[in-house]
Design a protein around this motif. Structure first.
Motif, PDB file in Angstrom:
ATOM      1  N   ARG A  49      36.707  31.801  37.123  1.00 56.92           N
ATOM      2  CA  ARG A  49      36.924  33.092  37.802  1.00 56.92           C
ATOM      3  C   ARG A  49      37.136  32.922  39.311  1.00 56.92           C
ATOM      4  O   ARG A  49      37.913  33.654  39.918  1.00 56.92           O
ATOM      5  CB  ARG A  49      35.749  34.020  37.543  1.00 56.92           C
ATOM      6  N   ARG A  50      36.461  31.962  39.899  1.00 53.72           N
ATOM      7  CA  ARG A  50      36.595  31.717  41.338  1.00 53.72           C
ATOM      8  C   ARG A  50      38.021  31.308  41.713  1.00 53.72           C
ATOM      9  O   ARG A  50      38.505  31.623  42.788  1.00 53.72           O
ATOM     10  CB  ARG A  50      35.591  30.653  41.765  1.00 53.72           C
ATOM     11  N   TYR A  51      38.712  30.631  40.815  1.00 51.95           N
ATOM     12  CA  TYR A  51      40.067  30.162  41.092  1.00 51.95           C
ATOM     13  C   TYR A  51      41.160  31.132  40.641  1.00 51.95           C
ATOM     14  O   TYR A  51      42.324  30.971  41.000  1.00 51.95           O
ATOM     15  CB  TYR A  51      40.305  28.798  40.424  1.00 51.95           C
ATOM     16  N   GLU A  52      40.813  32.126  39.867  1.00 51.63           N
ATOM     17  CA  GLU A  52      41.815  33.021  39.264  1.00 51.63           C
ATOM     18  C   GLU A  52      42.781  33.616  40.289  1.00 51.63           C
ATOM     19  O   GLU A  52      44.001  33.610  40.091  1.00 51.63           O
ATOM     20  CB  GLU A  52      41.114  34.127  38.483  1.00 51.63           C
ATOM     21  N   SER A  53      42.297  34.125  41.381  1.00 47.73           N
ATOM     22  CA  SER A  53      43.174  34.778  42.365  1.00 47.73           C
ATOM     23  C   SER A  53      44.154  33.805  43.017  1.00 47.73           C
ATOM     24  O   SER A  53      45.246  34.203  43.439  1.00 47.73           O
ATOM     25  CB  SER A  53      42.346  35.488  43.427  1.00 47.73           C
ATOM     26  N   LEU A  54      43.806  32.533  43.087  1.00 50.97           N
ATOM     27  CA  LEU A  54      44.694  31.545  43.703  1.00 50.97           C
ATOM     28  C   LEU A  54      45.955  31.300  42.880  1.00 50.97           C
ATOM     29  O   LEU A  54      46.958  30.805  43.399  1.00 50.97           O
ATOM     30  CB  LEU A  54      43.950  30.229  43.927  1.00 50.97           C
ATOM     31  N   LYS A  56      47.672  33.696  41.603  1.00 50.73           N
ATOM     32  CA  LYS A  56      48.547  34.843  41.881  1.00 50.73           C
ATOM     33  C   LYS A  56      49.123  35.464  40.613  1.00 50.73           C
ATOM     34  O   LYS A  56      50.331  35.662  40.487  1.00 50.73           O
ATOM     35  CB  LYS A  56      49.653  34.433  42.842  1.00 50.73           C
ATOM     36  N   GLY A  57      48.248  35.762  39.664  1.00 52.92           N
ATOM     37  CA  GLY A  57      48.668  36.425  38.433  1.00 52.92           C
ATOM     38  C   GLY A  57      49.166  35.499  37.338  1.00 52.92           C
ATOM     39  O   GLY A  57      49.537  35.962  36.261  1.00 52.92           O
TER      40      GLY A  57
END
Length: 96
Positions: A49-54, A56-57
């Motif tokens: 979850r910590r890396y999910e935003s990196l 970019k979808g």
């Protein structure tokens, strides 16, 4: 979408971060990244979850019990939308 990259994992908190970072650091960006977790009891999903935003979808994940590694791989393949599918296990990584 050219590639779907799938990582299956279970209680992989010690190795999953290196795996995720190796996918994120690839120069080709025409891929989706799918993580299939077998309901880990450790911090594996916190790391995912910590890396999910990196991503970019481009990252999707499933966290639920499964019947083992091949069941988990099949779950990932079923939701993959890429023309090609690659699997990198949670204790493996891609070179830059």
């Amino acid at each position: 979408m050219l590639f779907s990259i799938i990582t299956v994992c279970f209680n992989s908190e010690k190795t999953i971060e290196r795996t995720i970072r190796s996918v994120l650091e690839q120069s080709l960006q025409d891929y989706e990244y799918i993580v299939v977790d077998g309901a880990s009891k450790d911090r594996t999903m916190d790391i995912v979850r910590r890396y999910e935003s990196l991503f970019k979808g481009r990252m999707r994940w499933i966290c639920e019990p499964d019947w083992g590694i091949y069941d988990a791989m099949n779950k990932g393949i079923e939701i993959a939308s890429g023309e090609l599918i690659g699997i990198v296990n949670s204790d493996d990584y891609y070179e830059k």
